[in-house]
Design a protein around this motif. Structure first.
Motif, mmCIF file in Angstrom:
data_model
loop_
_atom_site.group_PDB
_atom_site.id
_atom_site.type_symbol
_atom_site.label_atom_id
_atom_site.label_comp_id
_atom_site.label_asym_id
_atom_site.label_seq_id
_atom_site.Cartn_x
_atom_site.Cartn_y
_atom_site.Cartn_z
ATOM 1 N N ASP A 204 0.833 -1.208 0.000
ATOM 2 C CA ASP A 204 0.000 0.000 0.000
ATOM 3 C C ASP A 204 0.861 1.250 0.000
ATOM 4 O O ASP A 204 0.557 2.229 -0.685
ATOM 5 C CB ASP A 204 -0.937 -0.011 1.211
ATOM 6 N N ALA A 205 1.938 1.228 0.774
ATOM 7 C CA ALA A 205 2.831 2.385 0.833
ATOM 8 C C ALA A 205 3.477 2.648 -0.511
ATOM 9 O O ALA A 205 3.588 3.794 -0.969
ATOM 10 C CB ALA A 205 3.893 2.168 1.905
ATOM 11 N N THR A 206 3.892 1.584 -1.189
ATOM 12 C CA THR A 206 4.565 1.716 -2.480
ATOM 13 C C THR A 206 3.640 2.313 -3.533
ATOM 14 O O THR A 206 4.094 3.027 -4.439
ATOM 15 C CB THR A 206 5.066 0.334 -2.960
ATOM 16 N N ALA A 207 2.353 2.048 -3.398
ATOM 17 C CA ALA A 207 1.383 2.525 -4.387
ATOM 18 C C ALA A 207 1.051 4.001 -4.231
ATOM 19 O O ALA A 207 0.362 4.571 -5.083
ATOM 20 C CB ALA A 207 0.104 1.696 -4.289
ATOM 21 N N SER A 208 1.510 4.646 -3.166
ATOM 22 C CA SER A 208 1.176 6.051 -2.911
ATOM 23 C C SER A 208 2.392 6.952 -3.100
ATOM 24 O O SER A 208 3.487 6.636 -2.634
ATOM 25 C CB SER A 208 0.638 6.207 -1.486
ATOM 26 N N ASP A 209 2.180 8.095 -3.756
ATOM 27 C CA ASP A 209 3.258 9.070 -3.894
ATOM 28 C C ASP A 209 3.125 10.198 -2.876
ATOM 29 O O ASP A 209 3.799 11.216 -2.959
ATOM 30 C CB ASP A 209 3.282 9.647 -5.315
ATOM 31 N N LYS A 210 2.239 9.983 -1.888
ATOM 32 C CA LYS A 210 2.001 11.019 -0.882
ATOM 33 C C LYS A 210 2.589 10.653 0.483
ATOM 34 O O LYS A 210 2.411 11.382 1.456
ATOM 35 C CB LYS A 210 0.498 11.265 -0.734
ATOM 36 N N VAL A 211 3.256 9.497 0.549
ATOM 37 C CA VAL A 211 3.849 9.073 1.819
ATOM 38 C C VAL A 211 5.293 8.654 1.590
ATOM 39 O O VAL A 211 5.705 8.389 0.455
ATOM 40 C CB VAL A 211 3.063 7.899 2.464
ATOM 41 N N THR A 212 6.032 8.595 2.690
ATOM 42 C CA THR A 212 7.412 8.117 2.652
ATOM 43 C C THR A 212 7.550 6.936 3.600
ATOM 44 O O THR A 212 7.100 6.999 4.748
ATOM 45 C CB THR A 212 8.392 9.228 3.086
ATOM 46 N N VAL A 213 8.151 5.852 3.104
ATOM 47 C CA VAL A 213 8.432 4.702 3.964
ATOM 48 C C VAL A 213 9.674 5.017 4.783
ATOM 49 O O VAL A 213 10.736 5.309 4.231
ATOM 50 C CB VAL A 213 8.651 3.423 3.134
ATOM 51 N N ARG A 214 9.526 4.952 6.113
ATOM 52 C CA ARG A 214 10.641 5.288 6.996
ATOM 53 C C ARG A 214 11.353 4.060 7.551
ATOM 54 O O ARG A 214 12.578 4.038 7.651
ATOM 55 C CB ARG A 214 10.123 6.150 8.167
ATOM 56 N N VAL A 215 10.582 3.023 7.915
ATOM 57 C CA VAL A 215 11.169 1.820 8.518
ATOM 58 C C VAL A 215 10.367 0.602 8.060
ATOM 59 O O VAL A 215 9.146 0.663 7.957
ATOM 60 C CB VAL A 215 11.146 1.873 10.067
ATOM 61 N N LYS A 254 0.572 -14.642 -10.496
ATOM 62 C CA LYS A 254 1.724 -14.361 -9.630
ATOM 63 C C LYS A 254 2.562 -13.207 -10.174
ATOM 64 O O LYS A 254 3.105 -12.396 -9.418
ATOM 65 C CB LYS A 254 2.570 -15.617 -9.455
ATOM 66 N N ILE A 255 2.669 -13.132 -11.492
ATOM 67 C CA ILE A 255 3.400 -12.026 -12.113
ATOM 68 C C ILE A 255 2.752 -10.693 -11.736
ATOM 69 O O ILE A 255 3.439 -9.716 -11.415
ATOM 70 C CB ILE A 255 3.438 -12.204 -13.646
ATOM 71 N N VAL A 256 1.425 -10.657 -11.755
ATOM 72 C CA VAL A 256 0.708 -9.424 -11.406
ATOM 73 C C VAL A 256 0.902 -9.091 -9.927
ATOM 74 O O VAL A 256 1.189 -7.946 -9.567
ATOM 75 C CB VAL A 256 -0.796 -9.559 -11.737
ATOM 76 N N PHE A 257 0.759 -10.097 -9.064
ATOM 77 C CA PHE A 257 0.934 -9.847 -7.624
ATOM 78 C C PHE A 257 2.335 -9.316 -7.326
ATOM 79 O O PHE A 257 2.503 -8.380 -6.529
ATOM 80 C CB PHE A 257 0.668 -11.128 -6.826
ATOM 81 N N GLN A 258 3.330 -9.893 -7.946
ATOM 82 C CA GLN A 258 4.704 -9.435 -7.719
ATOM 83 C C GLN A 258 4.915 -8.027 -8.257
ATOM 84 O O GLN A 258 5.672 -7.243 -7.677
ATOM 85 C CB GLN A 258 5.693 -10.425 -8.357
ATOM 86 N N LYS A 259 4.247 -7.694 -9.329
ATOM 87 C CA LYS A 259 4.309 -6.341 -9.876
ATOM 88 C C LYS A 259 3.859 -5.319 -8.836
ATOM 89 O O LYS A 259 4.403 -4.204 -8.763
ATOM 90 C CB LYS A 259 3.421 -6.261 -11.122
ATOM 91 N N TYR A 260 2.879 -5.685 -8.017
ATOM 92 C CA TYR A 260 2.359 -4.773 -6.991
ATOM 93 C C TYR A 260 3.070 -4.930 -5.650
ATOM 94 O O TYR A 260 2.647 -4.361 -4.647
ATOM 95 C CB TYR A 260 0.850 -4.967 -6.834
#
Length: 266
Positions: A204-215, A254-260
């Protein structure tokens, strides 16, 4: 006599026309045609929504007579809906506990259950938020609100609670917690800046450009994040549901899931 012959001819023609219409109607609703029109209801964890949306397009392009309807939400809430008799063909959970509960209630076709995907737990902040480098910093005075999923019904919240307990932080951060009904709501709280930090899945974090993953949480701090799926025993179309589950567990999906960003369970 001539009038009677004409009348009989008209009656015969009308009967023939009626039989022809009836035959065409019979063909249009014949079992062969009806079997091709298949509808499936799939209840799935909301963290799967983007990946499953793409998979639906792929599947229906090869199976044009399939109609797949998704019901996305928190896995615990979806499990309760199924327990209460919701018309569901396939369940795809973000944790094993809801699936275990359905299995204990004899609501699954057991040989259809698969542990399919994995995920990671991450600490996020708004894009330009506080630059945290450790979960222990959640106790800092500058962090006033922390969003997590409702631990009683939302798997991402259960994992977050486990992790915070193992780190000895749960009691300290409880007054700061803002609880979401699902992981996407937690993400939205952080994206909007209404909270200072949140704990969500990496996908979910990777899909958003409005947040930053910290840890990223160490995997030994919480139960394994596993996504099981299965066919519900009361499915109206068990054969079609099994076929769709097999497709979800296949290489193309599985290819699609890994893409996300999902991992594949071993």
């Amino acid at each position: 006599m001539e009038r009677k012959r004409i009348f009989n001819s008209i009656v015969a023609a009308a009967v023939a026309l009626t039989l022809l219409i009836a035959w065409n109607l019979f063909k249009s609703v014949s079992p062969t045609t009806a079997q091709k029109q298949t509808s499936l209801n799939v209840s799935a964890a909301i963290s799967l929504s983007k990946a499953l949306g793409e998979i639906k397009t792929v599947y229906q392009s090869s199976n044009p007579n399939f109609t797949i309807t998704y019901n996305f939400g928190g896995s615990g809430a979806l499990e309760q809906q199924i327990q209460q008799g919701a018309p569901v063909d396939v369940f795809f959970s973000a944790a094993t506990n809801p699936m275990d509960a359905l299995q204990q209630s004899n609501l699954l076709i057991n040989d259809t259950r698969h542990n399919l995907l994995t995920n990671r737990l991450v600490l996020i902040t708004p894009k330009n938020g506080v630059a945290l480098s450790d979960f222990k910093q959640l106790t800092d005075a500058r962090i006033k609100k922390i969003a997590i999923g409702e631990p009683k019904s939302v798997p991402v919240g259960q994992y977050a609670q486990e992790m915070l307990n193992k780190l000895g932080l749960w009691q300290q951060v409880q007054p700061k917690l803002v609880l979401g009904n699902n992981v996407r709501q937690v993400l939205t709280f952080v994206e909007s800046g209404n909270v200072d930090a949140g704990i969500v899945y990496a996908t979910d974090a990777t899909a958003s450009d409005k947040v930053t993953v910290r840890v990223t949480a160490a995997e030994n701090l919480h139960s394994p994040i596993v996504y099981p799926l299965a066919v519900i025993r009361n499915s109206r179309n068990p054969a079609a549901a099994k076929a769709f589950v097999d497709f979800l567990a296949g290489d193309r999906s599985k290819i699609v899931f890994q893409k996300y960003g999902f991992g594949i369970a071993r």
